[in-house]
Structure formats: C-alpha cells, structure tokens
Design a protein around this motif. Structure first.
Motif, PDB file in Angstrom:
ATOM      1  N   UNK A  86       0.834  -1.196   0.000  1.00  0.00           N
ATOM      2  CA  UNK A  86       0.000   0.000   0.000  1.00  0.00           C
ATOM      3  C   UNK A  86       0.872   1.251   0.000  1.00  0.00           C
ATOM      4  N   UNK A  87       0.342   2.378  -0.437  1.00  0.00           N
ATOM      5  CA  UNK A  87       1.126   3.614  -0.360  1.00  0.00           C
ATOM      6  C   UNK A  87       1.574   3.897   1.071  1.00  0.00           C
ATOM      7  N   UNK A  88       2.741   4.470   1.203  1.00  0.00           N
ATOM      8  CA  UNK A  88       3.246   4.803   2.538  1.00  0.00           C
ATOM      9  C   UNK A  88       2.348   5.838   3.196  1.00  0.00           C
ATOM     10  N   UNK A 145      13.124   3.149  -4.242  1.00  0.00           N
ATOM     11  CA  UNK A 145      13.936   2.347  -5.136  1.00  0.00           C
ATOM     12  C   UNK A 145      13.877   2.909  -6.555  1.00  0.00           C
ATOM     13  N   UNK A 146      15.000   2.829  -7.246  1.00  0.00           N
ATOM     14  CA  UNK A 146      15.059   3.239  -8.635  1.00  0.00           C
ATOM     15  C   UNK A 146      14.139   2.331  -9.460  1.00  0.00           C
ATOM     16  N   UNK A 147      13.123   2.869 -10.118  1.00  0.00           N
ATOM     17  CA  UNK A 147      12.177   2.021 -10.851  1.00  0.00           C
ATOM     18  C   UNK A 147      12.763   1.400 -12.117  1.00  0.00           C
ATOM     19  N   UNK A 148      13.931   1.861 -12.532  1.00  0.00           N
ATOM     20  CA  UNK A 148      14.533   1.360 -13.767  1.00  0.00           C
ATOM     21  C   UNK A 148      15.560   0.255 -13.529  1.00  0.00           C
ATOM     22  N   UNK A 149      15.767  -0.126 -12.265  1.00  0.00           N
ATOM     23  CA  UNK A 149      16.754  -1.157 -11.948  1.00  0.00           C
ATOM     24  C   UNK A 149      16.063  -2.405 -11.430  1.00  0.00           C
ATOM     25  N   UNK A 188       9.394   3.336   8.792  1.00  0.00           N
ATOM     26  CA  UNK A 188       9.841   3.667   7.441  1.00  0.00           C
ATOM     27  C   UNK A 188       9.106   2.767   6.454  1.00  0.00           C
ATOM     28  N   UNK A 189       9.175   3.146   5.206  1.00  0.00           N
ATOM     29  CA  UNK A 189       8.605   2.345   4.125  1.00  0.00           C
ATOM     30  C   UNK A 189       9.616   2.255   3.007  1.00  0.00           C
ATOM     31  N   UNK A 190       9.590   1.165   2.292  1.00  0.00           N
ATOM     32  CA  UNK A 190      10.388   1.010   1.073  1.00  0.00           C
ATOM     33  C   UNK A 190       9.424   0.819  -0.082  1.00  0.00           C
ATOM     34  N   UNK A 191       9.533   1.671  -1.075  1.00  0.00           N
ATOM     35  CA  UNK A 191       8.649   1.611  -2.232  1.00  0.00           C
ATOM     36  C   UNK A 191       9.452   1.904  -3.501  1.00  0.00           C
ATOM     37  N   UNK A 192       8.964   1.402  -4.610  1.00  0.00           N
ATOM     38  CA  UNK A 192       9.538   1.759  -5.910  1.00  0.00           C
ATOM     39  C   UNK A 192       8.996   3.132  -6.308  1.00  0.00           C
ATOM     40  N   UNK A 193       9.877   4.020  -6.689  1.00  0.00           N
ATOM     41  CA  UNK A 193       9.448   5.358  -7.096  1.00  0.00           C
ATOM     42  C   UNK A 193       8.741   5.293  -8.443  1.00  0.00           C
ATOM     43  N   UNK A 219      16.979   6.420  -3.024  1.00  0.00           N
ATOM     44  CA  UNK A 219      17.042   7.769  -2.469  1.00  0.00           C
ATOM     45  C   UNK A 219      16.181   7.790  -1.216  1.00  0.00           C
ATOM     46  N   UNK A 220      16.677   8.449  -0.179  1.00  0.00           N
ATOM     47  CA  UNK A 220      16.000   8.457   1.114  1.00  0.00           C
ATOM     48  C   UNK A 220      15.278   9.786   1.327  1.00  0.00           C
ATOM     49  N   UNK A 221      13.985   9.694   1.586  1.00  0.00           N
ATOM     50  CA  UNK A 221      13.157  10.882   1.771  1.00  0.00           C
ATOM     51  C   UNK A 221      12.577  10.863   3.184  1.00  0.00           C
ATOM     52  N   UNK A 222      13.278  11.535   4.087  1.00  0.00           N
ATOM     53  CA  UNK A 222      12.839  11.636   5.483  1.00  0.00           C
ATOM     54  C   UNK A 222      12.297  13.043   5.711  1.00  0.00           C
TER      55      UNK A 222
END
Length: 241
Positions: free
Chosen positions: A140-142, A151-155, A192-197, A231-234
């Motif tokens: 689910x969305x954070x 996370x880089x969506x292209x990797x 925290x959450x980890x998501x693909x951008x 990339x970390x967005x705090x």
C-alpha cells in the motif's frame, strides 16, 4: 558502494577509503522454505535492522563492544552483504554476537563489521544467492509523514541486493539527521517504508537541489558501477534542505 557528495562525509576521500582496510557489515535474512517473508517486508526490516545496529550503545558508546569495528568499517566503504539462512543455519548464526530485527514476518540479523576475508565459518557457509522473494499483494502507499526509501524504478535487483541498498540508504539518512531527529526516530522504533518510485518522481527525488541522500552502487554485483539505487526521503531532511 558510493554516494552523492551531499550525503556522504567521505565523498572527497574516495582514494583514502579504497586504500584503507576493507570491512563488510554482514546481514542474514531468515528464509524458511515453508514460510518465506515478503519482498517488501524483508527490505523494510533490513533498513530498520541497520538503524537499530547503528543506534545500539555497543556502537555509539566510545568503549562499546562494537565501536572499534564500526569505526574501521566506516573509514572505508560501508559495504554490506546479505546472506540467507534457515533452520539450523539460522540458529547457529543467531548464536554469534549481533542484533536481530523482526518485521511483519521477516527476521534480519546484523553482525558487527568483519574484514572482507574474515567471515566466521557459521556465516561464510551461508548462501548469497537465492534471496528472491515476492509480495503476495502490492504494498500500500506509505502513510503520510513516513520516511520512505525510494527504489530506482529502472533497476532490477534481487531481494538480497535491494536489502543491502536500502540498508545503505538508511545509514546515509542516519548520518544526515540532526541528533534531535535521530532521537525522535529511534524513540518511535524507526518507522519507514520502502517503495519503488514512480518513473516521473525519480528524477525529482534525485535532483541535486532536493538534497536527499542517494545511494550509488560500486557495481560489484548485479548492476552497473555508479548506478543510483535508492534515495532516502525523510521529513526531517525536507525541513532542513
């Protein structure tokens, strides 16, 4: 692993970091055949495990049990290697000094840094490959206000590789935060959450003027050298940028 200059206190000392004795931070994820954890759960647990380790008094106190090893590790590149264990392997690994963090179902144990060629036999025999996990349903969305490691969506990365990368991102965030923000995050249990951008959002998140910690991988495994991975967005970093 290397990082953007704005996020890395050693960015202008790359040659010195490479010439220093090299250490690695071992992480072991428990993957039982019958009930493996989900991919996102493993990533989020790995990130929180690194934060729990870095904030542990055995690291933070000058005479702490792990302080000297961590200082030597941070003087070089902050390498992390993720291995998997199950059954007796996990029980034997858990007997070594370290710190276990539990997620929804995931269990990740972090061990004090060791020389690249100095793995204890209980960990050396564990496999690096085979850490391909999946989510039963898309995450689910954070929640608003939650720190997110994007996370880089292209990797494309295996779960184990991605666990190491979000661990780097969590560490860079920890370094970038003020003491007050660190204390608050610690007291809250490191939510925290980890998501693909989203593809369009990645460029904005990684723009120089965003000032957010960005992980660039050294390219030892899976991906090309210099690839931007996380990339970390705090929220506290947004307030001070």
């Amino acid at each position: 692993m290397s990082v953007t200059p704005s996020a890395n206190p050693f960015a202008d000392q790359a040659d010195l970091r490479d010439s220093a004795p090299q250490y690695v931070l071992p992480l072991v994820v428990r993957i039982e055949r019958a009930e493996p954890p989900g991919h996102t759960d493993a990533l989020e647990t790995a990130a929180r495990a690194v934060l729990a380790f870095l904030s542990d008094e055995r690291v933070t106190e000058p005479d702490g049990e792990w302080a000297e090893a961590v200082a030597a590790w941070e003087d070089a590149r902050i390498r992390k290697v993720v291995r998997r264990a199950r059954g007796g392997e996990w029980r034997r690994a858990a007997e070594l000094p370290g710190l276990t963090t539990t997620g929804k179902a995931a269990e990740v144990r972090v061990f004090p840094p060791i020389p690249l060629d100095g793995w204890p036999k209980e960990l050396a025999k564990l496999q690096v490959s085979g850490t391909e996990l999946a989510d039963e349903t898309p995450p689910a969305p954070a929640a608003p206000g939650t720190p997110v490691l994007w996370l880089n969506p292209d990797l494309a990365m295996s779960t184990g590789k991605a666990m190491a990368q979000v661990g780097h991102a969590a560490q860079l965030t920890w370094w970038a935060l003020s003491p007050a923000a660190r204390a608050e995050w610690h007291a809250e249990g490191f939510p925290l959450a980890v998501r693909a951008a989203a593809p369009g959002a990645w460029a904005e998140l990684t723009a120089a003027d965003a000032g957010l910690p960005l992980v660039r991988d050294a390219g030892f495994t899976e991906i090309a050298p210099g690839s931007s991975t996380v990339v970390a967005d705090h929220p506290a970093l947004r307030q001070t940028s």
